[in-house]
Design a protein around this motif. Structure first.
Motif, PDB file in Angstrom:
ATOM      1  N   ASP A 305      47.054  41.681  71.078  1.00  0.00           N
ATOM      2  CA  ASP A 305      45.648  41.604  71.490  1.00  0.00           C
ATOM      3  C   ASP A 305      45.109  40.202  71.350  1.00  0.00           C
ATOM      4  O   ASP A 305      45.831  39.273  71.000  1.00  0.00           O
ATOM      5  CB  ASP A 305      44.812  42.632  70.732  1.00  0.00           C
ATOM      6  N   GLY A 306      43.837  40.062  71.655  1.00  0.00           N
ATOM      7  CA  GLY A 306      43.226  38.746  71.660  1.00  0.00           C
ATOM      8  C   GLY A 306      43.228  38.052  70.321  1.00  0.00           C
ATOM      9  O   GLY A 306      43.134  36.823  70.250  1.00  0.00           O
ATOM     10  N   SER A 307      43.318  38.805  69.202  1.00  0.00           N
ATOM     11  CA  SER A 307      43.341  38.193  67.876  1.00  0.00           C
ATOM     12  C   SER A 307      44.743  37.931  67.376  1.00  0.00           C
ATOM     13  O   SER A 307      44.940  37.510  66.247  1.00  0.00           O
ATOM     14  CB  SER A 307      42.618  39.111  66.887  1.00  0.00           C
ATOM     15  N   GLY A 308      45.748  38.204  68.220  1.00  0.00           N
ATOM     16  CA  GLY A 308      47.123  37.965  67.809  1.00  0.00           C
ATOM     17  C   GLY A 308      47.769  39.137  67.135  1.00  0.00           C
ATOM     18  O   GLY A 308      48.898  39.015  66.642  1.00  0.00           O
ATOM     19  N   THR A 309      47.098  40.278  67.100  1.00  0.00           N
ATOM     20  CA  THR A 309      47.638  41.459  66.436  1.00  0.00           C
ATOM     21  C   THR A 309      48.526  42.230  67.401  1.00  0.00           C
ATOM     22  O   THR A 309      48.171  42.435  68.559  1.00  0.00           O
ATOM     23  CB  THR A 309      46.503  42.376  65.951  1.00  0.00           C
ATOM     24  N   VAL A 310      49.692  42.640  66.896  1.00  0.00           N
ATOM     25  CA  VAL A 310      50.594  43.469  67.691  1.00  0.00           C
ATOM     26  C   VAL A 310      50.083  44.890  67.671  1.00  0.00           C
ATOM     27  O   VAL A 310      49.865  45.459  66.593  1.00  0.00           O
ATOM     28  CB  VAL A 310      52.033  43.407  67.145  1.00  0.00           C
ATOM     29  N   ARG A 311      49.881  45.459  68.852  1.00  0.00           N
ATOM     30  CA  ARG A 311      49.329  46.796  68.928  1.00  0.00           C
ATOM     31  C   ARG A 311      50.213  47.683  69.826  1.00  0.00           C
ATOM     32  O   ARG A 311      50.865  47.215  70.740  1.00  0.00           O
ATOM     33  CB  ARG A 311      47.901  46.784  69.460  1.00  0.00           C
ATOM     34  N   VAL A 312      50.190  48.985  69.541  1.00  0.00           N
ATOM     35  CA  VAL A 312      50.870  49.999  70.349  1.00  0.00           C
ATOM     36  C   VAL A 312      49.831  51.017  70.780  1.00  0.00           C
ATOM     37  O   VAL A 312      49.102  51.548  69.927  1.00  0.00           O
ATOM     38  CB  VAL A 312      51.998  50.685  69.568  1.00  0.00           C
ATOM     39  N   VAL A 313      49.770  51.283  72.088  1.00  0.00           N
ATOM     40  CA  VAL A 313      48.817  52.253  72.589  1.00  0.00           C
ATOM     41  C   VAL A 313      49.590  53.412  73.217  1.00  0.00           C
ATOM     42  O   VAL A 313      50.537  53.217  73.973  1.00  0.00           O
ATOM     43  CB  VAL A 313      47.857  51.628  73.617  1.00  0.00           C
ATOM     44  N   ASP A 314      49.224  54.640  72.875  1.00  0.00           N
ATOM     45  CA  ASP A 314      49.834  55.858  73.430  1.00  0.00           C
ATOM     46  C   ASP A 314      48.940  56.350  74.569  1.00  0.00           C
ATOM     47  O   ASP A 314      47.772  56.666  74.355  1.00  0.00           O
ATOM     48  CB  ASP A 314      49.946  56.924  72.341  1.00  0.00           C
ATOM     49  N   PHE A 315      49.503  56.395  75.799  1.00  0.00           N
ATOM     50  CA  PHE A 315      48.688  56.786  76.958  1.00  0.00           C
ATOM     51  C   PHE A 315      49.080  58.151  77.506  1.00  0.00           C
ATOM     52  O   PHE A 315      48.756  58.476  78.642  1.00  0.00           O
ATOM     53  CB  PHE A 315      48.787  55.715  78.064  1.00  0.00           C
TER      54      PHE A 315
END
Length: 765
Positions: A305-315
């Protein structure tokens, strides 16, 4: 402006309310974020599998690749530099299943690392691509292709795919997407056969081809847009309409297209998901990196994301169906057949159309045909019940066997691959030929016996509306002077396709034939009337061959002494044969001038080699001799023997002698031109040398006539004593000794008495 699909669900489809977008799961954070376990540097790339998150970070000591198990929300991840028992170095390329794909810049190769079975790693060429399952990899292969291998073992599972400069991406274990020369994106290529499936035209396609869960949807990026291709061939290729910003790094995910959309002037991109089927669009988060990665099941995506955090989204709560409808239009069918069948086999041809008019869905195509038929026998007005034709379902023609003279009617319907059953077509009917052929047999000619046998032959023809199939021949033999025998049915004359048939017979036999003909439908004619032939073994014979033996010299000819004076000579002949004389052949021998020898046998002209005339007339010169012969040919071609040679002579004029010529003497036949031989005078002799066996003279007789000796060459043939009590003219002939031809001048020498006189002379060869 939002990004939408160029093709949407069918008109009238109800709108679907989208569920809320779930919150992303925080997996990791930059070092400045102390609220979560930190990473040793900013994330440069992220990859996601069903079990793990893999990142490449830029640490103070250089790039590092770290992995962490996927954990529930709120649980801190545990990062590691190892992948099972193996270390990960270099730069991150991809992670699928149990395999991590990295690049080693120092060696210029890619490395595949796996954890299963104790773990391991192997080198592959730079530019290799890992398949969506992680089990397969495509590697470059010379000269301009790729080969699909098993990721762990390296065993080849396909032939090398070659062609124009190409990029091939493995999308699962049995399929590969291939970009050919910038002109064609092939949506499905079987690696074993290089079979091309459905594709789209794309101007210089980019190397961005991915598939979704189950491999149904394939996403291709072209300069003119992003395409989704349905591998089940239910939907037409779908192109996403242009949005406010380009969609980059698109991926297929269970009926969705995921990608990044960076707005002009923005530092980050929106992670958007677009439904392939209805075009609805949702923003799932904000990404600071140009790339996203889906897990193995295509149910979640990892991004930074924009802050450099690795994120996982379940769609998965916002997933479109693979396909909500398929082909619902039934095919239409027409049938055709010949109006008349010449055989008992009747064939119907099937033509079917599965309408392809829906703007969204493709026609499924014809799966099989159902055919029914009914027949009406010859002479009936009623059809039987419908029968089903069960010889097969997929072919476009059917053949049934019917009876001669019957009428057979067909109708058919088609079933498409979606199960839609069409209506029965209009009937088309065929009549089977029920009329027997008409036979015409030619009367065979009388044949010639050869060494006691002959070959009589029958020739025939037939007409029929549907065509001739075969013939049966029979014959019987009547010996000379006998009675007809029984009919014979020779094996090679039954069901023959020939139009002529011959048998052997003896001389004098009469052979009578009959034939019947069947057509292609089996209709059989009656036997024709008998046609007979005689085997003629009897040679024709000449019954008469005559020509006048001698021709005298007339007073006019003697008076003129013309060398070219001619006498017409007629040769008459006749022959006989048991079946009749067909023609004659006539030959002639004649002297070439008064002193010439007889020529060899020759025809008087081409027409006399085969003539039906019975009389030949030739013109002979004075002093000429001619001989004739003739033979006959009968109607069977038998040639008889030559007749006995018959000859004729034309007497020579006394003008052809050295002698005292006196005119005005009177004889029994009127005024004569005579040669007078005076006693004691010079002998009379011929001007030319003569050759012959007989000398014939016309001499004067009377009381005052003298005696003369006759010489041929140096041989004295004898004397002629013309003294007589009465005056007149007579013919005297003298032969050479032994009737042997002698050569020399003819000399007439007075040997006593009065004056000897002659009016003509002849030397016979």
């Amino acid at each position: 402006m939002s990004l939408a699909l160029a093709l949407i669900s069918p008109a009238g489809a109800p709108a679907v309310a989208a569920p809320p977008v779930p919150d992303p799961v925080t997996v990791g954070a930059a070092p400045s974020d102390e609220s979560a376990p930190g990473l040793p540097g900013p994330v440069r790339r992220v990859a996601l599998t069903d079990t793990s998150v893999v990142v490449e970070v830029q640490s103070p000591t250089g790039p590092k690749i770290l992995t962490a198990p996927r954990v529930p929300a709120g649980t801190p991840p545990t990062w590691s530099e190892a992948w099972g028992s193996q270390s990960l170095t270099g730069s991150l390329v991809a992670a699928e299943g149990d395999v991590v794909h990295t690049h080693d810049p120092a060696r210029g190769v890619d490395v595949l690392t796996w954890r299963a079975d104790g773990g391991g790693k192997r080198d592959v060429p730079a530019g290799s691509r890992l398949g969506g399952s992680g089990s397969f990899v495509s590697v470059p292969a010379a000269p301009s292709g790729v080969q699909v291998q098993k990721s762990v073992s390296g065993a080849a599972v396909s032939l090398v795919l070659t062609g124009r400069p190409a990029t091939t991406l493995v999308v699962d274990g049995t399929r590969a997407a291939r970009l050919l020369g910038g002109y064609k994106v092939v949506s499905d290529v079987d690696p074993w056969t290089d079979t091309l499936g459905r594709g789209i035209t794309c101007d210089q396609p980019e190397a961005a081809v991915t598939d979704d869960l189950g491999g149904r949807w394939l996403v291709v990026t072209c300069p003119e847009g992003v395409y989704a291709l349905d591998q089940a061939d239910a939907y037409r290729p779908v192109r996403l309409a242009a949005g406010p910003a380009p969609l980059t790094d698109p991926s297929a995910a269970a009926g969705l297209v995921l990608g990044l959309e960076r707005h002009p002037g923005a530092e980050t991109s929106d992670l958007v998901a677009i439904s392939i089927l209805d075009g609805s669009r949702r923003v799932l988060g904000t990404s600071s990196l140009p790339g996203i990665d889906l897990d193995d099941s295509r149910r979640a995506a990892a991004y930074v994301d924009g802050s450099g955090t690795v994120r996982v989204v379940d769609f998965t709560q916002w997933t479109a169906e693979g396909a909500t409808r398929t082909d619902v239009t039934a095919p239409t069918t027409t049938v055709s057949t010949d109006a008349v069948s010449a055989t008992l086999e009747v064939t119907v041809h099937l033509t079917s159309v599965d309408p392809d008019t829906d703007p969204v869905f493709l026609a499924s195509g014809i799966a099989r045909y159902e055919v029914r038929y009914r027949s009406r026998p010859a002479g009936s007005t009623t059809f039987g019940t419908y029968l089903a034709e069960n010889s097969g379902n997929t072919g476009t023609s059917r053949t049934v066997t019917a009876l001669a003279g019957s009428r057979t009617c067909f109708s058919a319907r088609a079933v498409d691959r979606a199960g839609n059953v069409g209506a029965w077509s209009a009937e088309q009917c065929a009549d089977v030929d029920g009329t027997a052929p008409v036979v015409k047999a030619s009367a065979p000619a009388t044949v010639r016996a050869v060494e006691g046998t002959g070959r009589p032959a029958l020739t025939w023809s037939a007409t029929d509306a549907g065509g001739i199939g075969s013939s049966d021949v029979r014959y019987r033999v009547t010996p000379r002077g006998g009675v007809p025998g029984p009919y014979q049915y020779p094996r090679d004359g039954q069901r023959t396709t020939a139009t002529t048939f011959a048998v052997s017979a003896a001389s004098g036999d009469t052979v009578c034939f009959a034939v019947r003909v069947r057509d292609l439908a089996g209709n059989l004619s009656a036997y024709s009337s008998s046609r007979c032939s005689l085997v003629d073994g009897t040679l024709p014979t000449i019954t008469s061959a005559t020509v006048p033996r001698y021709f005298s010299v007339s007073a006019a000819q003697n008076a003129s002494a013309a060398v070219d004076a001619t006498v017409p000579v007629a040769f008459s002949f006749a022959g006989t044969d048991d079946v009749g004389v067909a023609s004659y052949e006539v030959q002639l021998r004649r002297t070439l001038g008064r002193d010439g020898a007889l020529s060899s046998w020759t025809s008087p002209g081409p027409s006399w080699k085969t003539t039906t005339a019975t009389r030949l007339q030739v013109d002979l010169l004075l002093g000429d001799q001619a001989c004739f012969r003739v033979r006959a040919r009968d109607k069977a071609g038998n040639v008889g023997a030559w007749s006995t040679m018959v000859c004729t002579n034309v007497a020579s004029s006394v003008q052809f002698l050295h002698a005292d010529i006196r005119s005005g003497a009177t004889g029994t036949s009127g005024p004569q031109i005579v040669a007078s031989i005076y006693q004691g005078g010079m002998p009379a002799r011929s001007y030319e040398v003569q050759t012959g066996r007989i000398v014939r003279l016309r001499v004067k007789t009377g009381p005052t006539v003298g005696v003369m000796a006759v010489h041929l060459g140096s041989t004295r043939l004898g004397t002629i004593d013309g003294r007589s009590a009465t005056s007149g003219w007579t013919y005297v002939s003298l032969r050479t000794p032994g009737s042997v031809a002698l050569t020399g001048p003819l000399r007439l020498e007075p040997v006593g008495g009065g004056v000897s006189q002659i009016s003509e002379w002849t030397v016979v060869r």
